[in-house]
Design a protein around this motif. Structure first.
Motif, PDB file in Angstrom:
ATOM      1  N   LEU A   4       0.834  -1.210   0.000  1.00  0.00           N
ATOM      2  CA  LEU A   4       0.000   0.000   0.000  1.00  0.00           C
ATOM      3  C   LEU A   4       0.865   1.254   0.000  1.00  0.00           C
ATOM      4  O   LEU A   4       1.906   1.299   0.657  1.00  0.00           O
ATOM      5  N   VAL A   5       0.422   2.268  -0.726  1.00  0.00           N
ATOM      6  CA  VAL A   5       1.128   3.552  -0.741  1.00  0.00           C
ATOM      7  C   VAL A   5       0.187   4.721  -0.436  1.00  0.00           C
ATOM      8  O   VAL A   5       0.651   5.819  -0.141  1.00  0.00           O
ATOM      9  N   HIS A   6      -1.112   4.511  -0.490  1.00  0.00           N
ATOM     10  CA  HIS A   6      -2.068   5.594  -0.234  1.00  0.00           C
ATOM     11  C   HIS A   6      -2.713   5.407   1.128  1.00  0.00           C
ATOM     12  O   HIS A   6      -3.122   4.305   1.484  1.00  0.00           O
ATOM     13  N   TRP A   7      -2.779   6.500   1.881  1.00  0.00           N
ATOM     14  CA  TRP A   7      -3.407   6.419   3.190  1.00  0.00           C
ATOM     15  C   TRP A   7      -4.884   6.764   3.079  1.00  0.00           C
ATOM     16  O   TRP A   7      -5.323   7.388   2.121  1.00  0.00           O
ATOM     17  N   LEU A   8      -5.621   6.353   4.089  1.00  0.00           N
ATOM     18  CA  LEU A   8      -7.061   6.572   4.116  1.00  0.00           C
ATOM     19  C   LEU A   8      -7.462   6.936   5.535  1.00  0.00           C
ATOM     20  O   LEU A   8      -7.026   6.290   6.489  1.00  0.00           O
ATOM     21  N   CYS A   9      -8.274   7.969   5.648  1.00  0.00           N
ATOM     22  CA  CYS A   9      -8.791   8.371   6.954  1.00  0.00           C
ATOM     23  C   CYS A   9     -10.294   8.579   6.824  1.00  0.00           C
ATOM     24  O   CYS A   9     -10.745   9.352   5.987  1.00  0.00           O
ATOM     25  N   TYR A  10     -11.048   7.867   7.635  1.00  0.00           N
ATOM     26  CA  TYR A  10     -12.500   7.939   7.607  1.00  0.00           C
ATOM     27  C   TYR A  10     -12.967   8.301   9.012  1.00  0.00           C
ATOM     28  O   TYR A  10     -13.261   7.441   9.832  1.00  0.00           O
ATOM     29  N   ASP A  11     -12.993   9.609   9.297  1.00  0.00           N
ATOM     30  CA  ASP A  11     -13.342  10.108  10.629  1.00  0.00           C
ATOM     31  C   ASP A  11     -14.772   9.794  11.040  1.00  0.00           C
ATOM     32  O   ASP A  11     -15.074   9.723  12.223  1.00  0.00           O
ATOM     33  N   GLU A  12     -15.644   9.643  10.067  1.00  0.00           N
ATOM     34  CA  GLU A  12     -17.060   9.471  10.395  1.00  0.00           C
ATOM     35  C   GLU A  12     -17.557   8.061  10.105  1.00  0.00           C
ATOM     36  O   GLU A  12     -18.743   7.842   9.859  1.00  0.00           O
ATOM     37  N   HIS A  13     -16.654   7.088  10.159  1.00  0.00           N
ATOM     38  CA  HIS A  13     -17.063   5.690  10.003  1.00  0.00           C
ATOM     39  C   HIS A  13     -18.103   5.394  11.092  1.00  0.00           C
ATOM     40  O   HIS A  13     -17.904   5.768  12.251  1.00  0.00           O
ATOM     41  N   PRO A  14     -19.205   4.744  10.747  1.00  0.00           N
ATOM     42  CA  PRO A  14     -20.268   4.508  11.735  1.00  0.00           C
ATOM     43  C   PRO A  14     -19.807   3.750  12.980  1.00  0.00           C
ATOM     44  O   PRO A  14     -20.367   3.935  14.058  1.00  0.00           O
ATOM     45  N   GLN A  15     -18.783   2.898  12.854  1.00  0.00           N
ATOM     46  CA  GLN A  15     -18.306   2.145  14.013  1.00  0.00           C
ATOM     47  C   GLN A  15     -17.093   2.796  14.698  1.00  0.00           C
ATOM     48  O   GLN A  15     -16.548   2.239  15.638  1.00  0.00           O
ATOM     49  N   GLY A  16     -16.674   3.946  14.231  1.00  0.00           N
ATOM     50  CA  GLY A  16     -15.560   4.635  14.878  1.00  0.00           C
ATOM     51  C   GLY A  16     -14.516   5.102  13.890  1.00  0.00           C
ATOM     52  O   GLY A  16     -14.395   4.566  12.790  1.00  0.00           O
ATOM     53  N   VAL A  17     -13.751   6.095  14.302  1.00  0.00           N
ATOM     54  CA  VAL A  17     -12.720   6.664  13.440  1.00  0.00           C
ATOM     55  C   VAL A  17     -11.805   5.544  12.934  1.00  0.00           C
ATOM     56  O   VAL A  17     -11.426   4.647  13.680  1.00  0.00           O
ATOM     57  N   THR A  18     -11.503   5.585  11.640  1.00  0.00           N
ATOM     58  CA  THR A  18     -10.685   4.542  11.021  1.00  0.00           C
ATOM     59  C   THR A  18      -9.644   5.193  10.131  1.00  0.00           C
ATOM     60  O   THR A  18      -9.972   6.044   9.313  1.00  0.00           O
ATOM     61  N   TYR A  19      -8.389   4.803  10.339  1.00  0.00           N
ATOM     62  CA  TYR A  19      -7.350   5.284   9.437  1.00  0.00           C
ATOM     63  C   TYR A  19      -6.371   4.173   9.119  1.00  0.00           C
ATOM     64  O   TYR A  19      -6.146   3.258   9.908  1.00  0.00           O
ATOM     65  N   ILE A  20      -5.833   4.258   7.914  1.00  0.00           N
ATOM     66  CA  ILE A  20      -4.880   3.291   7.387  1.00  0.00           C
ATOM     67  C   ILE A  20      -3.736   4.111   6.803  1.00  0.00           C
ATOM     68  O   ILE A  20      -3.921   4.824   5.817  1.00  0.00           O
ATOM     69  N   ILE A  21      -2.569   4.037   7.438  1.00  0.00           N
ATOM     70  CA  ILE A  21      -1.452   4.897   7.051  1.00  0.00           C
ATOM     71  C   ILE A  21      -0.246   4.039   6.696  1.00  0.00           C
ATOM     72  O   ILE A  21       0.476   3.564   7.584  1.00  0.00           O
ATOM     73  N   PRO A  22      -0.024   3.804   5.387  1.00  0.00           N
ATOM     74  CA  PRO A  22       1.171   3.063   4.992  1.00  0.00           C
ATOM     75  C   PRO A  22       2.422   3.938   5.179  1.00  0.00           C
ATOM     76  O   PRO A  22       2.398   5.132   4.878  1.00  0.00           O
ATOM     77  N   ARG A  23       3.469   3.320   5.695  1.00  0.00           N
ATOM     78  CA  ARG A  23       4.756   3.996   5.817  1.00  0.00           C
ATOM     79  C   ARG A  23       5.780   3.168   5.056  1.00  0.00           C
ATOM     80  O   ARG A  23       5.418   2.270   4.312  1.00  0.00           O
ATOM     81  N   ARG A  24       7.036   3.470   5.226  1.00  0.00           N
ATOM     82  CA  ARG A  24       8.080   2.799   4.443  1.00  0.00           C
ATOM     83  C   ARG A  24       8.005   1.270   4.577  1.00  0.00           C
ATOM     84  O   ARG A  24       8.032   0.562   3.588  1.00  0.00           O
ATOM     85  N   ASP A  25       7.927   0.770   5.799  1.00  0.00           N
ATOM     86  CA  ASP A  25       7.989  -0.675   6.015  1.00  0.00           C
ATOM     87  C   ASP A  25       6.757  -1.270   6.678  1.00  0.00           C
ATOM     88  O   ASP A  25       6.706  -2.479   6.903  1.00  0.00           O
TER      89      ASP A  25
END
Length: 197
Positions: free
Chosen positions: A82-103
């Motif tokens: 993965l290279v793109h991050w995703l942040c979904y602050d208003e996810h119905p079940q709670g804040v969700t984020y996916i942040i790919p970094r180098r490793d």
């Protein structure tokens, strides 16, 4: 609604090591110890920059407004590429984020005010991972490397000012909540300005 952006992402262990090296190169000495009062430092410090996290208000003696915002995350191996991050602050079940970094990939999270629990909650971890996989199915095959919990020191507004009444000049610089890294360079600049006035 959505937003696509290119932003820098910091791998904290690498960044903190780099900051440490920069400070050492400038002649900064690091001493680790617990103090009960800022005044204990009067014989060894010309000034104190108080960036003591949750203890900031306790050490100034005049600020009982600091509280923790509990954050729990999962660190995954980035075998999905993965290279793109995703942040979904208003996810119905709670804040969700996916942040790919180098490793690795940071999956989160929680944002719970006034929660001092520094232990990993297994159900929270299960829920976070389920939400993340629902958004990015490739995460299902990624190895879990680590679970982490942190208590972000927050207050209604950041405290960034001179604090009178101590045996040594004090600049308070705390209460950034989850925006500490984002605001750190601007905070540091303002601390220097306050020290020079």
């Amino acid at each position: 609604a959505g937003m696509r952006a290119t932003v820098p992402v910091i791998t904290m262990p690498l960044y903190l090591s780099w900051l440490h090296e920069q400070a050492l190169a400038k002649g900064v000495k690091f001493i680790q110890r617990t103090i009960e009062s800022i005044d204990e430092l009067q014989e060894e410090a010309d000034a104190v920059v108080l960036a003591a996290g949750l203890r900031g208000g306790e050490l100034t003696g005049d600020d009982g407004t600091v509280y923790p915002i509990r954050g729990q995350v999962i660190r995954l191996a980035n075998t999905a590429g993965l290279v793109h991050w995703l942040c979904y602050d208003e996810h119905p079940q709670g804040v969700t984020y996916i942040i790919p970094r180098r490793d690795d990939i940071i999956v989160g999270g929680t944002d719970v005010a006034n929660d001092f629990n520094a232990e990993v909650d297994p159900q929270t971890a299960t829920d976070m991972l389920r939400r993340a996989i629902g958004l990015v199915p490739q995460l299902a095959g990624c190895e879990i490397l680590e679970h982490k919990v942190g208590l972000r020191p927050a207050r209604e507004t950041i405290r960034l000012e001179r604090v009178d009444g101590h045996a040594v000049p004090v600049i308070a610089a705390y209460g950034h909540g989850g925006a500490g890294v984002t605001l750190s360079w601007g905070t540091a600049q303002r601390v220097v300005e306050l020290l020079e006035t």
